[in-house]
Structures are given as structure tokens and as C-alpha cells.
Design a protein around this motif. Structure first.
Motif, PDB file in Angstrom:
ATOM      1  N   ILE A   4       0.843  -1.205   0.000  1.00 16.26           N
ATOM      2  CA  ILE A   4       0.000   0.000   0.000  1.00 16.26           C
ATOM      3  C   ILE A   4       0.875   1.250   0.000  1.00 16.26           C
ATOM      4  CG2 ILE A   4      -1.678   1.340   1.337  1.00 16.26           C
ATOM      5  CD1 ILE A   4      -2.831  -1.378   2.244  1.00 16.26           C
ATOM      6  N   ARG A   5       1.910   1.250   0.846  1.00 18.65           N
ATOM      7  CA  ARG A   5       2.829   2.389   0.909  1.00 18.65           C
ATOM      8  C   ARG A   5       3.508   2.622  -0.448  1.00 18.65           C
ATOM      9  NH1 ARG A   5       6.028   0.729   5.189  1.00 18.65           N
ATOM     10  NH2 ARG A   5       4.192   0.610   6.480  1.00 18.65           N
ATOM     11  N   ASP A   6       3.934   1.541  -1.092  1.00 18.12           N
ATOM     12  CA  ASP A   6       4.593   1.648  -2.393  1.00 18.12           C
ATOM     13  C   ASP A   6       3.652   2.214  -3.450  1.00 18.12           C
ATOM     14  OD1 ASP A   6       6.922   0.617  -1.324  1.00 18.12           O
ATOM     15  OD2 ASP A   6       6.578  -1.422  -2.095  1.00 18.12           O
ATOM     16  N   VAL A   7       2.416   1.713  -3.481  1.00 22.93           N
ATOM     17  CA  VAL A   7       1.441   2.196  -4.472  1.00 22.93           C
ATOM     18  C   VAL A   7       1.167   3.681  -4.276  1.00 22.93           C
ATOM     19  CG1 VAL A   7      -0.969   2.053  -5.214  1.00 22.93           C
ATOM     20  CG2 VAL A   7       0.362  -0.043  -4.885  1.00 22.93           C
ATOM     21  N   PRO A  12       0.877   9.602  -6.989  1.00 19.79           N
ATOM     22  CA  PRO A  12       0.349  10.735  -6.217  1.00 19.79           C
ATOM     23  C   PRO A  12      -1.092  11.102  -6.585  1.00 19.79           C
ATOM     24  CG  PRO A  12       1.979  11.479  -7.816  1.00 19.79           C
ATOM     25  CD  PRO A  12       2.003   9.977  -7.843  1.00 19.79           C
ATOM     26  N   ILE A  13      -1.530  10.816  -7.814  1.00 24.33           N
ATOM     27  CA  ILE A  13      -2.910  11.128  -8.196  1.00 24.33           C
ATOM     28  C   ILE A  13      -3.873  10.266  -7.387  1.00 24.33           C
ATOM     29  CG2 ILE A  13      -4.585  11.084 -10.087  1.00 24.33           C
ATOM     30  CD1 ILE A  13      -2.215  11.759 -11.975  1.00 24.33           C
ATOM     31  N   LEU A  14      -3.573   8.987  -7.266  1.00 20.83           N
ATOM     32  CA  LEU A  14      -4.393   8.092  -6.449  1.00 20.83           C
ATOM     33  C   LEU A  14      -4.358   8.521  -4.979  1.00 20.83           C
ATOM     34  CD1 LEU A  14      -6.110   5.544  -6.105  1.00 20.83           C
ATOM     35  CD2 LEU A  14      -3.966   4.236  -5.937  1.00 20.83           C
ATOM     36  N   THR A  15      -3.188   8.889  -4.504  1.00 26.50           N
ATOM     37  CA  THR A  15      -3.043   9.322  -3.111  1.00 26.50           C
ATOM     38  C   THR A  15      -3.898  10.551  -2.825  1.00 26.50           C
ATOM     39  OG1 THR A  15      -0.787   8.469  -3.066  1.00 26.50           O
ATOM     40  CG2 THR A  15      -1.382  10.049  -1.355  1.00 26.50           C
ATOM     41  N   VAL A  16      -3.852  11.525  -3.724  1.00 26.75           N
ATOM     42  CA  VAL A  16      -4.637  12.756  -3.551  1.00 26.75           C
ATOM     43  C   VAL A  16      -6.132  12.441  -3.556  1.00 26.75           C
ATOM     44  CG1 VAL A  16      -5.270  14.942  -4.644  1.00 26.75           C
ATOM     45  CG2 VAL A  16      -2.884  14.290  -4.466  1.00 26.75           C
TER      46      VAL A  16
END
Length: 156
Positions: A4-7, A12-16
Motif C-alpha cells: 500500500i505504501r509503495d502504491v 500521487p494522483i491516487l493518493t490525492v
């Protein structure tokens, strides 16, 4: 956990988008608590309410995509169209579904009162009423998503 951390570090688009969803859900839970005076944890993952987490998620995705890939990129166009469809659907079909559920739930309640012995299958049959959003809730989600998308630090 490392996966999960790696993804999230690599995308960053998914993270945002996920961060905007989380912020909207926390705000929704807090607003619900303030308005009703009771804490309902299910608001953290439930549909409907203020602000729209769907709108926040897709708007953050659009802003992050624009920042990462540019306004003239094909992926920005796809993200923008998905966001428009999502927000329109939240105010349209999904909101109407909730309004219909309210009417049907009232009808079921009245029918149970009259024929409780004849309709035991209706005892626990209630439709979910909070599935869509008002235009104000979608607008609030739009603002949350734009703010999260604009403020999130991205390595460009």
C-alpha cells in the motif's frame, strides 16, 4: 502494508484522490455529529450527506492530474469527464433514488401498522435513503476536492 505504501508513493494522483475522500468523510461525520448531536461512525463510509465524498474524490483527482500531466493531456480530459458524470449522477439519479426510498419507507411503515400480522416480511424492509446529494453537498465536495488537490505536495 508495504505494498500500500509503495502504491501511494508511486501514484500521487491516487493518493490525492483517496486523501480527499478521507477528508470529506471525516467532515461529513463531524457535520452529522454537530447537526444531530450524536456520533455515528457509519457516516465515515456511508453515502450521502455533506460534503459529497464522491465529488471531493473526483475533483481532487482532476486537480492532481492537471498538476501532474497538464491540462492538455488526454488523461486530464478523461478525469474531467469522469468527474462531471460522477457529480451529475450524485445530484440526479442517486438523489432521486433516495427520495423514492423515503416515500417507499413511509408506505411500508403505514402498511405494517395496518396489516402487521399479514406482512411479517416487511418488518425489517427499509430502503437506504441517503444515497445521493443536493447541489450544495456536491458543491462542498467540489471545494474540498479542489483544495486537497491543490494543496497536496506533488513531485513534478
Amino acid at each position: 502494508m508495504q505494498l500500500i505504501r509503495d502504491v501511494l508513493n508511486l501514484n500521487p494522483i491516487l493518493t490525492v484522490a483517496l486523501l480527499a475522500w478521507f477528508v470529506a468523510q471525516v467532515l461529513k461525520t463531524l457535520i452529522n455529529f454537530i447537526l444531530l448531536g450524536k456520533f455515528q461512525l457509519e457516516r465515515m463510509w456511508g453515502d450521502g450527506g455533506m460534503p459529497s465524498a464522491h465529488s471531493a474524490t473526483v475533483c481532487a483527482m482532476v486537480i492532481a492530474t492537471a498538476r501532474s500531466e497538464g491540462f492538455s493531456s488526454a488523461i486530464f480530459a478523461v478525469a474531467a469527464v469522469v468527474a462531471i458524470i460522477t457529480m451529475h449522477d450524485a445530484m440526479g439519479v442517486r438523489r432521486e433514488t433516495g427520495e423514492q426510498a423515503k416515500v417507499l419507507n413511509q408506505m411500508i411503515d403505514q402498511w405494517i401498522d395496518v396489516t402487521e400480522k399479514n406482512a411479517p416480511f416487511l418488518q425489517n424492509m427499509h430502503l437506504k435513503e441517503m444515497v445521493g446529494h443536493t447541489p450544495l453537498q456536491v458543491l462542498a465536495g467540489f471545494v474540498v476536492g479542489c483544495v486537497v488537490g491543490a494543496l497536496y505536495p506533488m513531485a513534478l
